[in-house]
Design an enzyme around this catalytic site. Structure first.
Site, PDB file in Angstrom:
ATOM      1  N   ASP A 140       0.824  -1.207   0.000  1.00 52.29           N
ATOM      2  CA  ASP A 140       0.000   0.000   0.000  1.00 52.29           C
ATOM      3  C   ASP A 140       0.859   1.259   0.000  1.00 52.29           C
ATOM      4  O   ASP A 140       2.084   1.201   0.200  1.00 52.29           O
ATOM      5  CB  ASP A 140      -0.971   0.007   1.201  1.00 52.29           C
ATOM      6  CG  ASP A 140      -0.297  -0.378   2.516  1.00 52.29           C
ATOM      7  OD1 ASP A 140       0.945  -0.358   2.588  1.00 52.29           O
ATOM      8  OD2 ASP A 140      -1.019  -0.684   3.477  1.00 52.29           O
TER       9      ASP A 140
ATOM     10  N   ASN B 131      -7.820  -2.149  14.106  1.00 53.93           N
ATOM     11  CA  ASN B 131      -9.225  -2.347  13.702  1.00 53.93           C
ATOM     12  C   ASN B 131      -9.358  -3.512  12.712  1.00 53.93           C
ATOM     13  O   ASN B 131     -10.403  -3.712  12.121  1.00 53.93           O
ATOM     14  CB  ASN B 131      -9.807  -1.063  13.095  1.00 53.93           C
ATOM     15  CG  ASN B 131      -9.182  -0.704  11.751  1.00 53.93           C
ATOM     16  OD1 ASN B 131      -8.147  -1.268  11.365  1.00 53.93           O
ATOM     17  ND2 ASN B 131      -9.794   0.206  11.024  1.00 53.93           N
TER      18      ASN B 131
ATOM     19  N   HIS C 188      -7.583  -3.912   9.855  1.00 55.46           N
ATOM     20  CA  HIS C 188      -7.287  -3.671   8.439  1.00 55.46           C
ATOM     21  C   HIS C 188      -6.026  -4.418   8.001  1.00 55.46           C
ATOM     22  O   HIS C 188      -5.085  -4.617   8.773  1.00 55.46           O
ATOM     23  CB  HIS C 188      -7.246  -2.176   8.083  1.00 55.46           C
ATOM     24  CG  HIS C 188      -6.058  -1.411   8.559  1.00 55.46           C
ATOM     25  ND1 HIS C 188      -6.165  -0.278   9.313  1.00 55.46           N
ATOM     26  CD2 HIS C 188      -4.727  -1.597   8.365  1.00 55.46           C
ATOM     27  CE1 HIS C 188      -4.963   0.194   9.572  1.00 55.46           C
ATOM     28  NE2 HIS C 188      -4.063  -0.582   9.010  1.00 55.46           N
TER      29      HIS C 188
ATOM     30  N   GLU D 178      -9.813  -1.573   4.767  1.00 57.57           N
ATOM     31  CA  GLU D 178     -10.482  -1.290   6.033  1.00 57.57           C
ATOM     32  C   GLU D 178     -11.628  -2.279   6.251  1.00 57.57           C
ATOM     33  O   GLU D 178     -12.086  -2.923   5.296  1.00 57.57           O
ATOM     34  CB  GLU D 178     -11.032   0.144   6.007  1.00 57.57           C
ATOM     35  CG  GLU D 178      -9.961   1.228   5.895  1.00 57.57           C
ATOM     36  CD  GLU D 178      -9.234   1.496   7.221  1.00 57.57           C
ATOM     37  OE1 GLU D 178      -9.291   0.659   8.142  1.00 57.57           O
ATOM     38  OE2 GLU D 178      -8.595   2.555   7.310  1.00 57.57           O
TER      39      GLU D 178
HETATM   40  C1  GLP Z   1      -0.700   0.461   8.502  1.00 57.83           C
HETATM   41  C2  GLP Z   1      -0.359  -0.153   7.131  1.00 57.83           C
HETATM   42  C3  GLP Z   1      -0.556  -1.620   7.146  1.00 57.83           C
HETATM   43  C4  GLP Z   1       0.031  -2.144   8.431  1.00 57.83           C
HETATM   44  C5  GLP Z   1      -0.853  -1.749   9.574  1.00 57.83           C
HETATM   45  C6  GLP Z   1      -0.267  -2.013  10.939  1.00 57.83           C
HETATM   46  O1  GLP Z   1      -1.626   1.452   8.422  1.00 57.83           O
HETATM   47  N1  GLP Z   1      -1.093   0.387   6.036  1.00 57.83           N
HETATM   48  O2  GLP Z   1       0.008  -2.221   5.995  1.00 57.83           O
HETATM   49  O3  GLP Z   1       0.092  -3.537   8.401  1.00 57.83           O
HETATM   50  O4  GLP Z   1      -1.278  -0.427   9.442  1.00 57.83           O
HETATM   51  O5  GLP Z   1       0.675  -1.055  11.279  1.00 57.83           O
HETATM   52  P1  GLP Z   1       1.629  -1.185  12.522  1.00 57.83           P
HETATM   53  O6  GLP Z   1       2.560  -2.286  12.219  1.00 57.83           O
HETATM   54  O7  GLP Z   1       2.305   0.137  12.618  1.00 57.83           O
HETATM   55  O8  GLP Z   1       0.786  -1.484  13.690  1.00 57.83           O
END
Ligand code: GLP
Length: 226
Positions: free
Chosen positions: A71, A143, A145, A150
């Site tokens: 992403d 949440n 995602h 989402e």
């Molecule tokens: C982010 C990214 C995701 C990631 C997730 C968890 O927003 N878009 O690809 O896996 O949220 O992030 P973190 O590892 O900082 O908790």
């Protein structure tokens, strides 16, 4: 599906980094699906430790691998912008390796017109043409995602421009000097893209704050868009 539980974050991180190392070692032309976020910073750090000998020389050749990132934010996609996932990848991984930057792909470079639900067929076709993704890394948001899919995302979703949820904005805006600068939109591989192209998928979740989302993911009997 195999579930591994680790008492210590370091052990989980090392386990994931070793999978990445073994994948590239066994197939130097591997196609990797890369994830970002706090979770993967230590994974890439650990991986870089594994490939760097004590003399500073690399013991693993990454020049033939191809990568697809999961992403990217809309309008933070510029390579020099610190919050872009391109910058993240370069900072935490690419610059320590001999990776060919021409073989690194991000789902954002095809349009300036970022309408919600705008799809990115060139990105999808490129993954299809190369024969899919040998190892796909995933994190998970609090949440639930995946990438930026989402809650509510369809199992048939493809790479597209999405609106971020308020929950995601609240968490991720901490990375921006001015939280108000956090984009409201992003481009993400879809659920279908991930499930169809990923030959091996490794999802890493660290810390108690991921527990509720993870329980729901693991206990779901069928695909649950939430
Ligand atoms: C982010 C990214 C995701 C990631 C997730 C968890 O927003 N878009 O690809 O896996 O949220 O992030 P973190 O590892 O900082 O908790």
């Amino acid at each position: 599906m195999n579930i591994k539980y680790f008492e210590k974050k370091e052990a989980a991180v090392d386990y994931a980094a070793q999978i990445m190392y073994d994948q590239i070692k066994s197939n130097p032309k591997s196609v990797l699906g890369l994830a970002t976020g706090n979770t993967f910073e230590p994974v890439y750090y650990d991986f870089v430790g594994k490939i760097q000998g004590t003399d500073g020389r690399l013991n693993l050749n990454l020049s033939a691998i191809t990568t697809y990132n999961l992403d990217e934010y809309v309008n933070v996609a510029d390579k020099d912008q610190e919050q872009s996932y391109y910058h993240y990848m370069n900072f935490h991984l690419f610059r320590y390796t001999d990776i060919d930057l021409k073989k690194t792909n991000f789902p954002n470079h095809y349009s300036e017109d970022f309408r919600t639900e705008l799809t990115f067929p060139e990105f999808e076709n490129s993954i299809r043409k190369i024969g899919g993704i040998d190892l796909q890394f995933l994190g998970v948001g609090t949440n639930g995602h995946i990438g930026f899919n989402e809650p509510g995302s369809s199992i048939n979703s493809v790479t597209r421009c999405v609106m971020l949820s308020q929950a995601t904005i609240n968490v991720n805006s901490r990375k921006f000097a001015n939280p108000a600068d956090m984009p409201r939109k992003a481009v993400t591989m879809g659920i279908k893209t991930i499930l169809e192209s990923g030959k091996k998928i490794v999802l890493v979740a660290l810390g108690r704050e991921k527990e509720a989302a993870l329980r729901q993911l693991v206990n779901a009997k069928a695909y649950d868009p939430n």
